[in-house]
Scaffold this active site. Structure first.
Site, PDB file in Angstrom:
ATOM      1  N   SER A   1      34.775  -6.499  12.652  1.00 21.00           N
ATOM      2  CA  SER A   1      35.367  -7.055  11.438  1.00 21.00           C
ATOM      3  C   SER A   1      35.609  -5.932  10.441  1.00 21.00           C
ATOM      4  O   SER A   1      34.936  -4.894  10.480  1.00 21.00           O
ATOM      5  CB  SER A   1      34.419  -8.093  10.833  1.00 21.00           C
ATOM      6  OG  SER A   1      34.823  -8.483   9.534  1.00 21.00           O
TER       7      SER A   1
ATOM      8  N   TYR B   1      26.183 -10.581   7.502  1.00 27.65           N
ATOM      9  CA  TYR B   1      27.330 -10.416   8.387  1.00 27.65           C
ATOM     10  C   TYR B   1      27.788  -8.960   8.403  1.00 27.65           C
ATOM     11  O   TYR B   1      28.022  -8.375   9.474  1.00 27.65           O
ATOM     12  CB  TYR B   1      28.464 -11.335   7.919  1.00 27.65           C
ATOM     13  CG  TYR B   1      29.644 -11.407   8.853  1.00 27.65           C
ATOM     14  CD1 TYR B   1      29.602 -12.188  10.005  1.00 27.65           C
ATOM     15  CD2 TYR B   1      30.819 -10.715   8.572  1.00 27.65           C
ATOM     16  CE1 TYR B   1      30.686 -12.275  10.855  1.00 27.65           C
ATOM     17  CE2 TYR B   1      31.913 -10.793   9.418  1.00 27.65           C
ATOM     18  CZ  TYR B   1      31.848 -11.573  10.555  1.00 27.65           C
ATOM     19  OH  TYR B   1      32.933 -11.653  11.405  1.00 27.65           O
TER      20      TYR B   1
END
Length: 324
Positions: free
Chosen positions: A192, A205
């Site tokens: 990501s 995250y």
């Protein structure tokens, strides 16, 4: 004095040899760098040739929905043998059926909780016996808690790290030995942009994705240092994708940082794998952001982040909190 002359001459000779060796090393470096730049310019104009993955055994984690399902369908169309892992048996079976109809050479579905090391090893052994050696490993399974750090229970933080990062370690341990033995394989890390730049509201995250990026790069360098040129790595760092995982999230500058359509993202990911590209950042502005982060004054970087809406992207989050 005369007795020191041979010693001095040896010293001068050794010094000259070191300088020549250093100069040679520099010229080799400059030559290889020039060739690498020329190659980069050429492939920027003319697309790299795409490798044939027909018959390759492709394992995709988190294949039951979203990006994982779309990747499975894309590789099915390319004639690969698919191994589908997901924690949700029902959704994974649906992907199994769709991939078969899309033209996969073979499709095998396994229920697996990627956060559990022993389960990963158990199912991996089953795959080796029933299907064969995995040659393309796509670590796609992921979860997002969507909570501020101090509001996130410890068990959810641990789960995030287990699925988004540690699962990569266990799958590498399980499938990399065969790739090394065959000097053939491709390791794909679906990471990501949150693994490149910290995001407000995504502390756990971001931690897991930064770790996944560093791990994938390190394993690539280990392989390279040992001359294993047949094992490729692709690290994918997209901005938010419309898969439901980040529903409600926003962007402060859609022209530069658009929320990506899943079909577009999958097409770019598959192209990056087939062209054996090391990195894929989406959209392209992410490349520029990473460069800016490295040299902009800190306060100017904060102003840019504020302009791009980076401090508030998670404010409206309503997305899927677990996705494996």
């Amino acid at each position: 004095m005369p007795q020191f002359l041979p010693r001095m001459q040896r010293g001068v000779s050794q010094n000259m040899a070191l300088k020549l060796k250093s100069a040679k090393k520099l010229f080799i470096f400059l030559g290889k760098s020039a060739l690498a730049l020329v190659e980069a310019v050429v492939f920027a104009i003319i697309p790299k040739p795409r490798k044939n993955v027909a018959g390759e055994i492709v394992l995709i984690t988190g294949a039951g929905s979203g990006l994982g399902r779309l990747l499975a369908l894309k590789f099915a169309q390319l004639g690969s043998v698919l191994v589908l892992w997901d924690i949700n048996q029902e959704s994974n079976e649906k992907t199994h059926k769709m991939a078969g109809e899309a033209g996969a050479k073979g499709v095998y579905a396994y229920t697996c909780d990627c956060s559990q090391k022993e389960e990963v090893y158990r199912v991996a052994n089953q795959v080796k016996k029933e299907v064969g050696d995995v040659s393309i490993l796509i670590n796609n399974a992921g979860i997002v808690t969507g909570r501020k750090f101090m509001d996130c229970p410890d068990e959810l933080i641990e789960k995030s790290l287990d699925v988004n990062f540690k699962a990569h370690i266990w799958t590498y341990k399980a499938f990399l030995p065969a790739m090394i033995a065959n000097d053939h394989g491709h390791l794909v890390c679906i990471s990501s942009s949150a693994g490149l730049i910290g995001i407000n509201g995504l502390a756990d995250y971001c931690a897991s994705k930064f770790a996944a990026n560093g791990f994938a790069e390190s394993i690539f360098l280990e392989s390279l240092a040992k001359g294993r040129n047949g094992i490729k790595t692709t690290i994918v760092c997209p901005f938010f994708i419309k898969t439901g995982m980040f529903d409600g999230c926003t962007t402060g500058c859609p022209s530069l940082l658009p929320i990506l359509e899943p079909e577009y993202a999958v097409r770019k990911i598959v192209d990056a794998i087939l062209q054996e590209n090391m990195y894929l950042y989406m959209p392209k502005f992410i490349y520029f952001m990473v460069i800016l982060k490295s040299f902009l004054p800190f306060k100017l970087g904060l102003l840019l982040g504020e302009y791009l809406g980076a401090f508030n992207v998670m404010d409206g989050f309503t997305g899927t909190r677990k996705k494996n």
